[in-house]
Design a protein around this motif. Sequence first.
Motif, short mmCIF file in Angstrom:
data_model
loop_
_atom_site.label_atom_id
_atom_site.label_comp_id
_atom_site.label_asym_id
_atom_site.label_seq_id
_atom_site.Cartn_x
_atom_site.Cartn_y
_atom_site.Cartn_z
N CYS A 152 37.23 -4.72 68.60
CA CYS A 152 36.79 -4.90 67.20
C CYS A 152 35.48 -4.15 66.98
CB CYS A 152 36.58 -6.38 66.88
SG CYS A 152 38.09 -7.28 66.67
N MET A 153 34.53 -4.33 67.92
CA MET A 153 33.21 -3.71 67.78
C MET A 153 33.35 -2.18 67.77
SD MET A 153 31.24 -6.32 70.31
CE MET A 153 29.62 -5.62 70.37
N THR A 154 34.17 -1.68 68.69
CA THR A 154 34.36 -0.22 68.77
C THR A 154 35.05 0.29 67.51
OG1 THR A 154 34.71 -0.59 71.12
CG2 THR A 154 35.16 1.61 70.31
N GLY A 155 36.09 -0.44 67.10
CA GLY A 155 36.86 -0.02 65.93
C GLY A 155 36.03 0.02 64.67
N VAL A 156 35.22 -1.01 64.46
CA VAL A 156 34.39 -1.05 63.24
C VAL A 156 33.32 0.03 63.30
CG1 VAL A 156 32.69 -2.45 62.00
CG2 VAL A 156 34.86 -3.43 62.66
N TYR A 157 32.78 0.27 64.48
CA TYR A 157 31.78 1.34 64.60
C TYR A 157 32.40 2.68 64.19
CZ TYR A 157 28.70 4.83 66.55
OH TYR A 157 27.88 5.92 66.68
N LEU A 158 33.61 2.93 64.66
CA LEU A 158 34.28 4.19 64.33
C LEU A 158 34.61 4.26 62.84
CD1 LEU A 158 36.78 4.49 67.32
CD2 LEU A 158 34.69 5.80 66.97
N ALA A 159 35.02 3.12 62.27
CA ALA A 159 35.44 3.11 60.87
C ALA A 159 34.27 3.26 59.91
CB ALA A 159 36.19 1.82 60.57
N THR A 160 33.15 2.61 60.23
CA THR A 160 32.03 2.63 59.29
C THR A 160 30.99 3.69 59.65
OG1 THR A 160 30.93 0.89 60.56
CG2 THR A 160 32.30 0.18 58.72
N GLY A 161 31.15 4.27 60.80
CA GLY A 161 30.24 5.34 61.20
C GLY A 161 28.85 4.87 61.56
N GLY A 162 28.69 3.63 61.97
CA GLY A 162 27.37 3.16 62.37
C GLY A 162 27.39 1.71 62.78
N MET A 163 26.26 1.25 63.31
CA MET A 163 26.19 -0.12 63.79
C MET A 163 26.02 -1.13 62.64
SD MET A 163 26.79 0.23 66.90
CE MET A 163 26.50 -1.32 67.71
N PHE A 164 25.68 -0.63 61.43
CA PHE A 164 25.52 -1.55 60.30
C PHE A 164 26.84 -2.28 60.03
CE2 PHE A 164 25.67 -2.60 55.78
CZ PHE A 164 24.51 -3.34 55.66
N GLY A 165 27.93 -1.53 60.07
CA GLY A 165 29.25 -2.13 59.84
C GLY A 165 29.57 -3.20 60.88
N VAL A 166 29.14 -2.96 62.14
CA VAL A 166 29.39 -3.93 63.21
C VAL A 166 28.59 -5.22 62.93
CG1 VAL A 166 29.37 -4.30 65.71
CG2 VAL A 166 29.74 -2.01 64.80
N ALA A 167 27.34 -5.03 62.47
CA ALA A 167 26.51 -6.20 62.15
C ALA A 167 27.13 -7.00 61.00
CB ALA A 167 25.10 -5.74 61.80
N LEU A 194 25.10 -0.77 51.43
CA LEU A 194 25.89 -1.70 50.62
C LEU A 194 26.17 -1.18 49.21
CD1 LEU A 194 24.36 -5.16 51.65
CD2 LEU A 194 26.59 -4.25 52.24
N TYR A 195 25.66 0.02 48.89
CA TYR A 195 25.94 0.57 47.56
C TYR A 195 27.44 0.75 47.34
CZ TYR A 195 21.30 1.56 45.74
OH TYR A 195 20.05 1.42 45.20
N ASP A 196 28.18 1.01 48.40
CA ASP A 196 29.64 1.16 48.28
C ASP A 196 30.36 -0.17 48.42
OD1 ASP A 196 29.55 3.87 47.92
OD2 ASP A 196 29.63 4.33 50.06
N GLY A 197 29.62 -1.23 48.47
CA GLY A 197 30.22 -2.55 48.66
C GLY A 197 30.28 -2.92 50.13
N VAL A 198 30.77 -4.14 50.38
CA VAL A 198 30.92 -4.59 51.77
C VAL A 198 32.02 -3.75 52.42
CG1 VAL A 198 31.68 -6.53 53.20
CG2 VAL A 198 30.21 -6.94 51.22
N PRO A 199 31.77 -3.18 53.60
CA PRO A 199 32.84 -2.38 54.23
C PRO A 199 34.08 -3.23 54.47
CG PRO A 199 30.75 -2.13 55.43
CD PRO A 199 30.55 -3.21 54.42
N LEU A 200 35.22 -2.71 53.96
CA LEU A 200 36.49 -3.46 54.04
C LEU A 200 36.84 -3.84 55.47
CD1 LEU A 200 38.87 -1.43 51.71
CD2 LEU A 200 38.13 -3.76 51.40
N VAL A 201 36.70 -2.87 56.37
CA VAL A 201 37.11 -3.10 57.76
C VAL A 201 36.23 -4.17 58.40
CG1 VAL A 201 37.48 -1.98 59.97
CG2 VAL A 201 37.84 -0.72 57.89
N SER A 202 34.93 -4.11 58.12
CA SER A 202 34.01 -5.10 58.70
C SER A 202 34.38 -6.51 58.24
CB SER A 202 32.57 -4.80 58.28
OG SER A 202 32.23 -3.50 58.59
#
Lengths: 141, 506
Positions: free
Chosen positions: B405-420, B200-208
């Motif tokens: 959505c789940m697949t897309g966010v995983y790809l965009a954020t590079g991990g499951m944290f973004g999906v959560a 979260l240092y970079d803020g909330v992921p926009l895509v998520s």
Amino acid sequence: MQNRISGILVSLFGIAVLLFVIPGQIEVIDYGWLKPATLPSLAAVIIILSGALHSIFPKGGVDFDPALALRALLIFCIGALGVWLMTFSYLIAAPLLMLVLMWMVGERRWGWLCIGVILLPGFIWFCVDYLLQRPLPGFLS
Amino acid sequence: MIDIHTILAGLADALSLYNLFFVWLGIIVGQLVGAIPGIGPVMAMAIAIPFTFTLNPLPAIGFLMGVSKGGLVGGAIPAILINTPGTPDAAATTLDGYPMTKNGKPEKATKMALYSSVTGDAFSDIILITVAPFIAVVALKMGPIEIFALMVFAFSIIAGLVGDSVAKGIASAGLGLLCATVGLDPENSSPRFIFGYFELYDGVPLVSMALGMLAVAEVLRRMAGIRGKIESAIVISKAQNKADRRVSFVEFWKCRYTILRGSVIGTILGAIPGLDSSAASFLSYATAKQASSDPESFGKGNIHGVAATESANSAVAGANLIPLLTLGIPGNLAAALIISALMIHGIQPGPLLFQEQGQLIYGLFGTLLMANILNLFSGLLGLRLWTKVIQAPESIIFPAALLLCMTGVYLATGGMFGVAVMFVFAFLGYLMSSYGYSVIVFVIAFFLGERFELSLSQSLNIIDGDLSILFSHPVALTLFAMAIISIFWFGLGVKCKGTSEDSQSS
């Protein structure tokens, strides 16, 4: 009444953020014009005041059906479980998630189930893993 | 100003087959999802953003614009055929579109919707191309104080207009602003609301955030409401007259003033942040009815009604890019998603965009014009096909959207944290929309939040405690005054509307 309660809850959320979350999660800096806590505090105050205003003068519609919300919560939990399963293997979790969700909403036709459970995850795997060369989630994938 | 070589290079980029392919693909996807009630181009754009990462910025943005434009055409199809707008923009199209279907002219209505939609869209694109560079030049002369005043003005308009209650609108804006402060603060780089998660240092992921609030929350709502399978909704009669299957040039020409009026209304309203295309289409419909020599026929299957609404709601799409590209202010959800896509591709929207990314901007302009042509031909070829799409069962569409959505966010954020994080925002989005808190205001406040804080910080440092400095910034003062006026205007407007609705219901 639900409208009024939503205003009270929004206000309480703002109070909790202002009194407990901000002091615990933001470093205190006593120099500069705009301190790290200034904007979050301002946002919290806006939330408190607008929530209070709404609870006093409720306006607008509410579309909250507890039965539908429970069903949505169940789907939410299934989705969250799917996320957890994906940490093991996308190729196992994705078809399983599709099957459970489609079955849950009442889909019983084999043709559509095959499309959702086999073809769609397979198509995603083909596009992402094979064409785009990007890894899918899960250490077993 | 931008030199001619940059403009020509940009237009050449737009005409490359690679770029045109992705624009066309976007249009096909947009028309397809627009034709399915409940999905809509906004959700499709949100889902598609992570999948555009591997593309260059121009085809990526072109693809998303294609989805947006195609969705406007597709949305009219179920509105006309089954009285269910595929997108909120097409709500007014049902007024005369569905009666035309009942009168045995469904194909005439859908074709007129296509022609007027493409005409309105092309009109607003031309206005965008001619006006935007000049607004950007003016915007470049604005300093931090003016930009801060502009942000305040944008907030005042958006919070007042979107949603059915001013208090709820302001609360949504506050929540969006609060979420925008997660991460390092711009002045001291001090971490805020991290809760032990270094991601979260970079803020909330926009895509998520965008997918959670816009797509997953809606998927949850729709899936929870599904009871059994969807039956075939429409049966188009095959016994239509040849004249009722097409729109002749004479019929189109008779609607020229209606289409022009709708295009102008849509362009003006679209250029104002916060006003959506539904407002434009209803206003256009009302003025067309007022100007008609036969107002009684409106609502009973008048082709002018379809032309008025579709030209106006499509004109909003191009005009929305005026504040987005020149000032960095997203006017609606689609524009907010375009902003997030630009930022993900490392491009900061705003007045500097024309100087720093001139080739990309003119490439985008060329792409918009080409997209209109492709939209017309794809619509003509695909209209009958999209009518079949309406019959696709929701029981596969929404689970598929969730998985994408789940697949897309995983790809965009590079991990499951973004999906959560996406699921957290989906929960928030569901609650907010259930209780009538505007998700649109939340998302736009979130996007504006970072620039708002930065410009506030810079302004406070410039003012340095001396408020009299504000008097040497007349533009900022004007914008502050306009913000105050708009709060009173829209607050009062909503109050009056609420009072009249209350009295009507009582």
